[in-house]
Enzyme design. Structure first.
Site, PDB file in Angstrom:
ATOM      1  N   LYS A  53       0.829  -1.315   0.134  1.00 58.62           N
ATOM      2  CA  LYS A  53      -0.233  -0.217  -0.004  1.00 58.62           C
ATOM      3  C   LYS A  53       0.665   1.301  -0.003  1.00 58.62           C
ATOM      4  O   LYS A  53       0.465   2.114  -0.700  1.00 58.62           O
ATOM      5  CB  LYS A  53      -0.958   0.076   1.002  1.00 58.62           C
ATOM      6  CG  LYS A  53      -2.113  -1.077   1.120  1.00 58.62           C
ATOM      7  CD  LYS A  53      -2.694  -1.281   2.381  1.00 58.62           C
ATOM      8  CE  LYS A  53      -3.837  -2.427   2.192  1.00 58.62           C
ATOM      9  NZ  LYS A  53      -4.360  -2.728   3.409  1.00 58.62           N
ATOM     10  N   GLN A  97      -4.774  -1.613   9.555  1.00 56.23           N
ATOM     11  CA  GLN A  97      -4.652  -2.975   8.917  1.00 56.23           C
ATOM     12  C   GLN A  97      -5.335  -3.877   9.909  1.00 56.23           C
ATOM     13  O   GLN A  97      -5.004  -3.994  10.989  1.00 56.23           O
ATOM     14  CB  GLN A  97      -3.431  -3.349   8.664  1.00 56.23           C
ATOM     15  CG  GLN A  97      -3.128  -4.600   7.705  1.00 56.23           C
ATOM     16  CD  GLN A  97      -3.681  -4.704   6.481  1.00 56.23           C
ATOM     17  OE1 GLN A  97      -3.702  -3.602   5.886  1.00 56.23           O
ATOM     18  NE2 GLN A  97      -4.109  -5.806   5.877  1.00 56.23           N
ATOM     19  N   ASP A 120     -11.365   2.720   3.894  1.00 55.37           N
ATOM     20  CA  ASP A 120     -11.554   1.351   3.955  1.00 55.37           C
ATOM     21  C   ASP A 120     -13.239   1.427   3.993  1.00 55.37           C
ATOM     22  O   ASP A 120     -13.565   0.042   3.591  1.00 55.37           O
ATOM     23  CB  ASP A 120     -11.260   0.777   5.136  1.00 55.37           C
ATOM     24  CG  ASP A 120      -9.924  -0.079   5.029  1.00 55.37           C
ATOM     25  OD1 ASP A 120      -9.801  -0.462   3.915  1.00 55.37           O
ATOM     26  OD2 ASP A 120      -9.414  -0.141   6.148  1.00 55.37           O
TER      27      ASP A 120
HETATM   28  N1  GUN Z   1      -7.252  -6.707   6.093  1.00 52.02           N
HETATM   29  C1  GUN Z   1      -7.592  -7.829   4.753  1.00 52.02           C
HETATM   30  N2  GUN Z   1      -8.279  -6.921   4.154  1.00 52.02           N
HETATM   31  C2  GUN Z   1      -8.260  -5.519   4.708  1.00 52.02           C
HETATM   32  C3  GUN Z   1      -8.744  -4.455   4.115  1.00 52.02           C
HETATM   33  O1  GUN Z   1      -9.240  -4.501   2.969  1.00 52.02           O
HETATM   34  N3  GUN Z   1      -8.512  -3.156   4.854  1.00 52.02           N
HETATM   35  C4  GUN Z   1      -7.949  -3.414   6.247  1.00 52.02           C
HETATM   36  N4  GUN Z   1      -7.851  -2.485   6.950  1.00 52.02           N
HETATM   37  N5  GUN Z   1      -7.391  -4.440   6.452  1.00 52.02           N
HETATM   38  C5  GUN Z   1      -7.635  -5.663   5.887  1.00 52.02           C
END
Ligand code: GUN
Length: 283
Positions: A53, A97, A120
């Site tokens: 990311k 995350q 998100d």
């Molecule tokens: N863990 C797995 N997929 C995601 C996501 O799309 N966003 C976040 N914040 N954590 C994740």
């Protein structure tokens, strides 16, 4: 023989356009869109996602910062950081995350994020907006699936879309996005009776189960579009999806591989959401 949906190539196309939009935004506003990624603990998969990311932000000209906190971080410490990021003008998007270590309450943490920075789309306010069909942020993985369909000219309108999986991150929002595009939607899950009977009626089948080779050839209709959201490791430790690709591919009209299908699109959609957040916060 199915058309293999190339998520990597599609992500490159979308990111190319995004880079131009980011540049135009930065010139006009004199600030780059900024994303803060928070990771607690040392889950290896999460570390890879966070690194990707951060790297992707740089590639499209966005500012990003990673806050890597130790596993024993307290809830108060994490909430304090989120509060600081909520108030930081350089930061337009905040992503914590998941999963978090067990002693941290995910719901409480998500609630603490300013909904305008919730790239998100996990905050209940944004989830509610998705239900209504009036939203700025779309959850990244389901949005990535929709973008892939769009890029391959697959129109969900009037089609039967069957989603296997009812998670808040994928299954439920995926259903809402498909509904918005006028698909008829069925959500299946671990308690669904006669699962194969239902999945065999799918024109578009989305697998978001989290189990390697869960979707077998007998569960798929000839000519179906098969979208694999799973990221698993098989017995040999190789990355694979939820779909038995070798068996299902000959029956499908389109299919996404793992890796190289939905995965690259997820981060692309996060970047898109971050630019949207930056635009709305600098209006
Ligand atoms: N863990 C797995 N997929 C995601 C996501 O799309 N966003 C976040 N914040 N954590 C994740």
């Amino acid at each position: 023989m199915a058309v293999i949906i190339d998520g990597k190539a599609t992500a490159l196309v979308v990111r190319g356009a995004l880079r131009k939009d980011v540049e135009a935004f930065a010139q006009e506003k004199n600030i780059a869109p900024g994303l803060a990624v928070v990771i607690v603990g040392s889950d290896p998969a999460s570390q890879v996602y966070v690194r990707n990311k951060h790297k992707a932000c740089g590639e499209v000209g966005m500012y990003s910062e990673v806050h890597a906190l130790p596993a024993e971080t307290t809830e108060d410490e994490l909430l304090l950081l989120i509060d600081k990021l909520n108030k930081d003008a350089k930061i337009h998007g905040i992503l914590v995350q998941l999963p978090l270590p067990k002693h941290l309450d995910e719901e409480k943490v998500i609630l603490a994020i300013d909904p305008r920075k919730d790239v998100d789309a996990f905050h209940p306010q944004n989830v509610g907006k998705i239900m209504i069909g009036n939203f700025s942020f779309v959850p990244c993985t389901p949005a990535g699936v929709m973008e892939l369909l769009k890029q391959y000219n697959i129109d969900p309108a009037g089609k039967h879309c069957v989603i296997i999986g009812r998670s808040n991150i994928v299954g439920k929002p995926q259903a809402m996005l498909m509904l918005k595009e006028n698909a008829t939607v069925t959500i299946c899950h671990s308690k669904t009776a006669n699962l194969a009977e239902i999945t065999k009626t799918a024109d578009i089948l989305v697998a978001a189960v989290g189990r390697a080779n869960f979707v077998t050839a007998d569960m798929v209709k000839e000519g179906a579009v098969v979208i694999d959201v799973g990221i698993n490791r098989n017995a040999d430790g190789k990355l694979c999806g939820d779909v038995d690709f070798a068996a299902v591919e000959p029956m499908a009209s389109y299919i996404t591989p793992v890796p190289g299908g939905v995965g690259p699109m997820t981060i692309t959609m996060l970047l898109k959401n971050t630019l949207t957040a930056a635009k709305e916060q600098t209006k």
